[in-house]
Design a protein around this motif. Structure first.
Motif, short mmCIF file in Angstrom:
data_model
loop_
_atom_site.label_atom_id
_atom_site.label_comp_id
_atom_site.label_asym_id
_atom_site.label_seq_id
_atom_site.Cartn_x
_atom_site.Cartn_y
_atom_site.Cartn_z
N ARG A 140 0.86 -1.19 0.00
CA ARG A 140 0.00 0.00 0.00
C ARG A 140 0.90 1.24 0.00
NH1 ARG A 140 -4.34 -2.04 4.62
NH2 ARG A 140 -5.30 -3.69 3.34
N ALA A 141 0.26 2.39 0.03
CA ALA A 141 0.99 3.66 -0.14
C ALA A 141 2.16 3.82 0.83
CB ALA A 141 0.02 4.82 0.00
N LYS A 142 1.99 3.50 2.10
CA LYS A 142 3.04 3.72 3.09
C LYS A 142 3.82 2.46 3.45
CE LYS A 142 0.75 7.72 5.19
NZ LYS A 142 0.26 8.33 6.46
N ASP A 143 3.57 1.38 2.73
CA ASP A 143 4.29 0.13 2.99
C ASP A 143 5.67 0.15 2.34
OD1 ASP A 143 2.01 -0.78 4.25
OD2 ASP A 143 1.38 -2.07 2.59
N PRO A 144 6.64 -0.58 2.91
CA PRO A 144 7.90 -0.79 2.20
C PRO A 144 7.63 -1.42 0.83
CG PRO A 144 8.08 -1.51 4.47
CD PRO A 144 6.63 -1.22 4.25
N GLU A 145 8.46 -1.14 -0.14
CA GLU A 145 8.18 -1.55 -1.51
C GLU A 145 8.18 -3.06 -1.73
OE1 GLU A 145 11.08 0.12 -4.06
OE2 GLU A 145 12.77 -1.00 -3.21
N ASP A 146 8.80 -3.83 -0.83
CA ASP A 146 8.84 -5.28 -1.00
C ASP A 146 7.79 -5.99 -0.14
OD1 ASP A 146 10.16 -4.50 1.28
OD2 ASP A 146 11.69 -6.07 1.17
N THR A 147 6.80 -5.23 0.33
CA THR A 147 5.72 -5.81 1.15
C THR A 147 4.81 -6.69 0.30
OG1 THR A 147 5.71 -3.95 2.68
CG2 THR A 147 3.72 -5.30 2.61
N ILE A 182 8.54 -9.48 4.11
CA ILE A 182 7.60 -8.63 4.84
C ILE A 182 6.18 -9.03 4.44
CG2 ILE A 182 6.79 -6.27 5.24
CD1 ILE A 182 9.60 -5.29 4.65
N LEU A 183 5.40 -9.42 5.43
CA LEU A 183 4.03 -9.86 5.17
C LEU A 183 3.04 -9.03 5.98
CD1 LEU A 183 4.33 -13.77 5.28
CD2 LEU A 183 4.28 -12.28 3.26
N GLY A 184 1.89 -8.83 5.38
CA GLY A 184 0.77 -8.19 6.05
C GLY A 184 -0.51 -8.88 5.63
N GLY A 185 -1.61 -8.41 6.19
CA GLY A 185 -2.90 -8.95 5.83
C GLY A 185 -3.78 -7.88 5.20
N PRO A 186 -5.08 -8.13 5.09
CA PRO A 186 -5.97 -7.17 4.45
C PRO A 186 -6.37 -6.02 5.37
CG PRO A 186 -7.19 -9.12 5.12
CD PRO A 186 -5.75 -9.39 5.44
N ARG A 192 4.87 -7.29 9.46
CA ARG A 192 5.94 -7.98 10.16
C ARG A 192 6.93 -8.56 9.15
NH1 ARG A 192 4.91 -8.01 15.45
NH2 ARG A 192 6.75 -9.30 15.83
N ARG A 193 8.20 -8.51 9.52
CA ARG A 193 9.23 -9.15 8.72
C ARG A 193 9.51 -10.53 9.30
NH1 ARG A 193 13.14 -7.71 5.11
NH2 ARG A 193 12.70 -5.48 5.36
N TYR A 194 9.31 -11.55 8.48
CA TYR A 194 9.48 -12.94 8.91
C TYR A 194 10.78 -13.51 8.34
CZ TYR A 194 4.53 -12.84 10.26
OH TYR A 194 3.32 -12.52 10.84
N ASP A 195 11.44 -14.32 9.15
CA ASP A 195 12.68 -14.98 8.73
C ASP A 195 12.48 -16.49 8.63
OD1 ASP A 195 14.67 -12.72 8.75
OD2 ASP A 195 13.99 -12.59 10.83
N SER A 211 9.89 -13.14 13.79
CA SER A 211 9.39 -11.94 13.10
C SER A 211 9.62 -10.70 13.94
CB SER A 211 7.90 -12.09 12.79
OG SER A 211 7.13 -12.11 13.99
N SER A 212 9.60 -9.57 13.26
CA SER A 212 9.72 -8.29 13.94
C SER A 212 8.80 -7.30 13.24
CB SER A 212 11.16 -7.79 13.89
OG SER A 212 11.63 -7.69 12.55
N GLU A 213 8.27 -6.35 14.01
CA GLU A 213 7.33 -5.39 13.45
C GLU A 213 8.03 -4.40 12.52
OE1 GLU A 213 4.32 -1.95 15.13
OE2 GLU A 213 4.49 -3.86 16.24
#
Length: 217
Positions: A140-147, A182-186, A192-195, A211-213
């Motif tokens: 989305r607009a304010k998300d990191p580009e690799d979200t 980096i994953l998010g939901g709807p 959160r960044r997951y490893d 994961s970390s926020e």
């Protein structure tokens, strides 16, 4: 012949008879022991036919055929108690922009994870916990580009499914290639960044991906 000599003769013959009967009884005792299945020096070597397929082992794919079907990728399926990479292929149109390509690859990987494993894979013990129908979109607009945003919040996925998704994405062109995604939901819940770690791959059911926020782009 005196009575004393006759007595000694009968005693000698009696002892001889006992010795003969004892010698005759030895072969019979051996047969009885053999009949009981006692084999102190024998080692059984026939364990039946070998299994038709080693667990978690698949034949090597044809590299040329794989390339002709599209982009070669790997997805992580569960086999035994671990995650194991399995070869797949995706179709991605030539000339697709990087941002759109990342989402197309991620959606293709999700679809592959949700597919029922092939007959050969099932025979070898492979299975998946990712359900069909899940979709993925870009930032989305304010998300990191690799979200990557899933239609199902990551927190609502089972431990196995989340581990499959995280390890598959983080090891693909859908992520930055640093072993994380980096994953998010709807919803507006924090990203959160997951490893995907060795521990997660070896114990996906008991260890959640670390994961970390993520606060923003």
């Amino acid at each position: 012949m005196s009575s004393e000599r006759r007595h000694r003769g009968r005693a000698v013959r009696a002892r001889a008879g006992l010795n003969v009967r004892g010698l005759l009884a030895l072969p019979l005792l051996g047969l009885l022991v053999a009949g009981c299945g006692i084999r102190s020096t024998e080692v059984p070597t026939d364990f039946g036919p070998a299994p038709s397929r080693v667990r978690c082992s698949l034949s090597e794919p044809d590299a040329a055929a794989q390339a002709s079907r599209g982009l070669a990728v790997q997805v992580f399926l569960l086999c035994g108690s671990s995650l194991v990479a399995v070869d797949r292929s995706l179709r991605v149109p030539d000339g697709t922009a990087d941002s759109a390509r990342r989402v197309l690859v991620a959606q293709g990987l999700l679809d592959q994870l949700a597919k029922t494993p092939s007959a050969a894979e099932r025979e070898a013990g492979y299975q998946t916990y990712v359900r069909g129908g899940m979709t993925v979109s870009g930032p989305r607009a304010k998300d990191p580009e690799d979200t990557l945003r899933l239609s199902t919040p990551p927190a609502e996925l089972s431990a196995y499914a989340l581990a499959q998704v995280v390890c598959t994405f983080s090891d693909s062109a859908a992520a930055e290639g640093d072993g994380s995604v980096i994953l998010g939901g709807p919803t507006t819940a924090p990203l959160r960044r997951y490893d995907c770690t060795d521990e997660v791959r070896s114990q996906p059911g008991s260890l959640q991906p670390a994961s970390s926020e993520v606060t923003g782009g």
